[in-house]
Design an enzyme around this catalytic site. Structure first.
Site, PDB file in Angstrom:
ATOM      1  CG  ASP A 131      -1.949   1.023   1.277  1.00  0.00           C
ATOM      2  OD1 ASP A 131      -2.859   0.936   0.438  1.00  0.00           O
ATOM      3  OD2 ASP A 131      -1.892   1.930   2.136  1.00  0.00           O
ATOM      4  CD  GLU A 160      15.979 -14.984   4.021  1.00  0.00           C
ATOM      5  OE1 GLU A 160      15.234 -15.613   4.817  1.00  0.00           O
ATOM      6  OE2 GLU A 160      16.646 -13.982   4.346  1.00  0.00           O
TER       7      GLU A 160
HETATM    8  C1  NOJ Z   1      -4.402   2.974  -0.881  1.00  0.00           C
HETATM    9  C2  NOJ Z   1      -5.563   2.049  -0.673  1.00  0.00           C
HETATM   10  O1  NOJ Z   1      -5.847   1.419  -1.893  1.00  0.00           O
HETATM   11  C3  NOJ Z   1      -6.703   2.887  -0.166  1.00  0.00           C
HETATM   12  O2  NOJ Z   1      -7.897   2.163  -0.109  1.00  0.00           O
HETATM   13  C4  NOJ Z   1      -6.334   3.443   1.182  1.00  0.00           C
HETATM   14  O3  NOJ Z   1      -7.350   4.325   1.605  1.00  0.00           O
HETATM   15  C5  NOJ Z   1      -5.018   4.223   1.129  1.00  0.00           C
HETATM   16  N1  NOJ Z   1      -4.015   3.524   0.395  1.00  0.00           N
HETATM   17  C6  NOJ Z   1      -4.479   4.472   2.516  1.00  0.00           C
HETATM   18  O4  NOJ Z   1      -4.027   3.284   3.091  1.00  0.00           O
END
Ligand code: NOJ
Length: 572
Positions: free
Chosen positions: A215, A264
């Site tokens: 993310d 790994e």
């Molecule tokens: C990207 C994610 O896809 C989204 O849903 C989220 O709100 C933000 N990152 C923050 O984590």
């Protein structure tokens, strides 16, 4: 005339890593299937639908966060990275799910959220109680405020979800949160943070997880040396690897360490970056010494337009050639308006640098979804775009419900909306709940078969006709189109090459895949003659001599094709 674009590997290679051309199906667990009837989807719900996933023909699932969370941001506010939210199940349920998916030949990718924790995370709670100057606060980004009593935030930075990027705590200090208030940013210069995420990666990899979706991968590391710049100064800085908070070169030190850990394992665990960065910087994330693959969101931002689609494909295949990774293709996910709906709405226009002028569908959503939407046309174009995407070299990321042809749900009452972007923007942004409404499995029942109880977001009545049960036996359904396309793709897939064919028309694209199959998409609104080829699959009507308007055909290669035809081989 033909033009060839080649990424790696250029030849058929049975030993190519599984992920290079995988079809990955994104599951948003809270909205997929609910086994216990509490209204929230759960792991046992997913387990109960593994046969459906196997019949769909996907190679992997990507599970959006299922970790303990108070859902301030749909689970992207994680309070414990190495557990399952009790409302969604247990680690035992998780193991059973992985086992069952693996038995069905489906790999498992999980979401990792390293930029921020939940404010419920034990570390943040310790930071609050330990107070200013404590080592616990060092794991986050705490600063004194400005103004005579420090009552003003350290800077005027704005969070991605709207509103200030700083929040004040009881003793007067402020912490940085690039997303919701409940998502404090971690300090990636801190060794505890680095060590803990390695532990988390190992925890899930040891449980058999095959890969990770990372993310906001471009935001972890930060240079917050004083004095901090104002928002205007920050916005004026180039994002070239030296920017204080975005896409810094030093984030790849983190990923180099992760890559060594992931390598790994046998086979090495995959990782795909969610990195909203300039195209020239994508290969850094996709390289074999960093995460190994990166999302390309360009198709998701393109209009249904032949010129735009061709440019996106050419640019991204060139980027893959640079990184050595395969490209990724996405039309929908849990953050954007579903593509059936986008293509049924007027295009939002373009900024001078070619980006959409506005979030596609935003005006329509803000108006409660009244008027404008061409429901049938949007779906027709979405099916054509999907078949085009599934013909491309590289991996395809599908989002739950798109195989049903689902449209965005617009009419969610404000008081039932859950997305923090809605509240933090004071309703200015309607948020992302409309693509997260629980799936309809049946045309009747308290939540259309989602579970024995109600659904956590309201499902409109029209969803009944999109239900899985309604589509199973309909040969023309979107579900059966996806199933046939994924099955055929398995049979036809070989190397990652693509060769454009000249169509002599600006609204028609045609390309060949390693002499095994050709893809032709008519983006125009009039039928066009089909210039040779036997139709294997159509996104719409099946015609022999014409490609209908807004339709994609998959074709058996013409005998005159330059590359010799080979026997299809079934990948297992
Ligand atoms: C990207 C994610 O896809 C989204 O849903 C989220 O709100 C933000 N990152 C923050 O984590």
């Amino acid at each position: 005339m033909t033009t060839a674009a080649r990424t790696q590997p250029t030849t058929e290679d049975a030993s190519a890593p599984w992920w290079r051309q995988a079809v990955v199906y994104q599951i948003y667990p809270r909205s997929f299937a609910d086994a216990d009837g509490d209204g929230l989807g759960d792991l046992r719900g997913i387990l109960s639908r593994v046969d459906y996933l196997a019949a769909l023909g996907i190679d992997a699932v990507w599970l959006s966060p299922f970790y303990p969370s108070k859902l301030a941001d749909g689970g992207y506010d994680v309070s414990d990275y190495r557990d399952v939210d009790p409302r969604l199940g247990t680690l035992t349920d998780f193991d059973a799910l992985v086992d069952r998916l693996h038995t069905n030949g489906i790999r498992v990718v999980v979401d990792i959220v390293p930029n921020h924790t939940s404010d419920d995370h034990a570390w943040f709670q310790q930071a609050l109680t330990a107070g200013r100057g404590s080592s616990a606060r060092e794991r986050y980004v705490f600063r004194e405020g400005t103004g005579p009593d420090g009552e003003q935030p350290p800077t005027d930075w704005v969070s991605m979800f709207g509103g200030p990027a700083w929040e004040r705590v009881a003793d007067g200090q402020w912490y940085l949160h690039h997303f919701a208030v409940e998502q404090p940013d971690l300090n990636w210069a801190h060794p505890d943070v680095r060590a803990d995420f390695v532990r988390t990666l190992r925890f899930w990899a040891d449980r058999g997880v095959d890969g990770f979706r990372v993310d906001v991968a471009h935001m972890l590391t930060k240079d917050l040396s004083e004095p901090l710049p104002s928002k205007a100064a920050l916005d004026a800085l180039p994002i070239d690897g030296t920017h204080p908070v975005l896409d810094r070169d030093d984030v790849h030190d983190v990923y180099a360490e992760w890559r060594a850990v992931l390598n790994e394992y046998d086979p090495p665990r995959t990782a795909v970056a969610e990195a909203w960065v300039a195209p020239s910087r994508v290969p850094l994330y996709a390289s074999a010494t960093s995460l190994g693959q990166a999302f390309n969101f360009d198709l998701l931002e393109a209009d249904f337009d032949a010129g735009q689609f061709r440019t996106v494909v050419e640019n991204n295949l060139a980027l893959s050639a640079r990184s050595g990774s395969s490209s990724t293709w996405v039309l929908s996910n849990h953050d954007v308006v579903r593509h059936a709906t986008r293509y049924g709405l007027p295009a939002p226009g373009r900024t001078p640098d070619g980006r959409p002028a506005n979030r596609h569908g935003r005006e329509w959503l803000l108006g409660g979804g009244v008027g404008d939407l061409d429901v049938a046309g949007g779906l027709r174009r979405a099916r054509a775009a999907t078949l085009f995407l599934l013909g491309l070299p590289g991996s395809a990321y599908l989002y739950q419900g798109e195989e049903l042809g689902l449209h965005e749900v617009a009419d969610i009452p404000d008081e039932l909306r859950q997305d923090p972007t809605h509240t933090r923007s004071g309703g200015f942004d309607v948020g992302r709940d409309g693509c997260r409404v629980p799936l309809p499995w049946a045309s009747a029942g308290p939540s259309f078969g989602f579970g024995p109880g109600p659904a956590h977001l309201p499902q409109p009545g029209w969803m009944a006709s999109y239900a899985v049960a309604e589509q199973e036996d309909d040969p023309a359904s979107s579900l059966n189109l996806y199933r046939r396309a994924l099955q055929l793709r398995r049979e036809l897939l070989a190397g990652e090459d693509l060769e454009w064919r000249d169509t002599g028309r600006p609204d028609v694209l045609r390309f060949a895949r390693h002499g095994r199959w050709e893809v032709v998409t008519n983006f125009g609104t009039a039928d066009v003659p089909l210039d040779g080829g036997e139709v294997l699959l159509s996104s719409g009507a099946m015609r022999r001599d014409v490609v209908p308007a807004e339709t994609t055909f998959w074709l058996a290669p013409r005998l005159s094709a330059r590359t010799p035809q080979r026997d299809p081989e079934v990948r297992t």
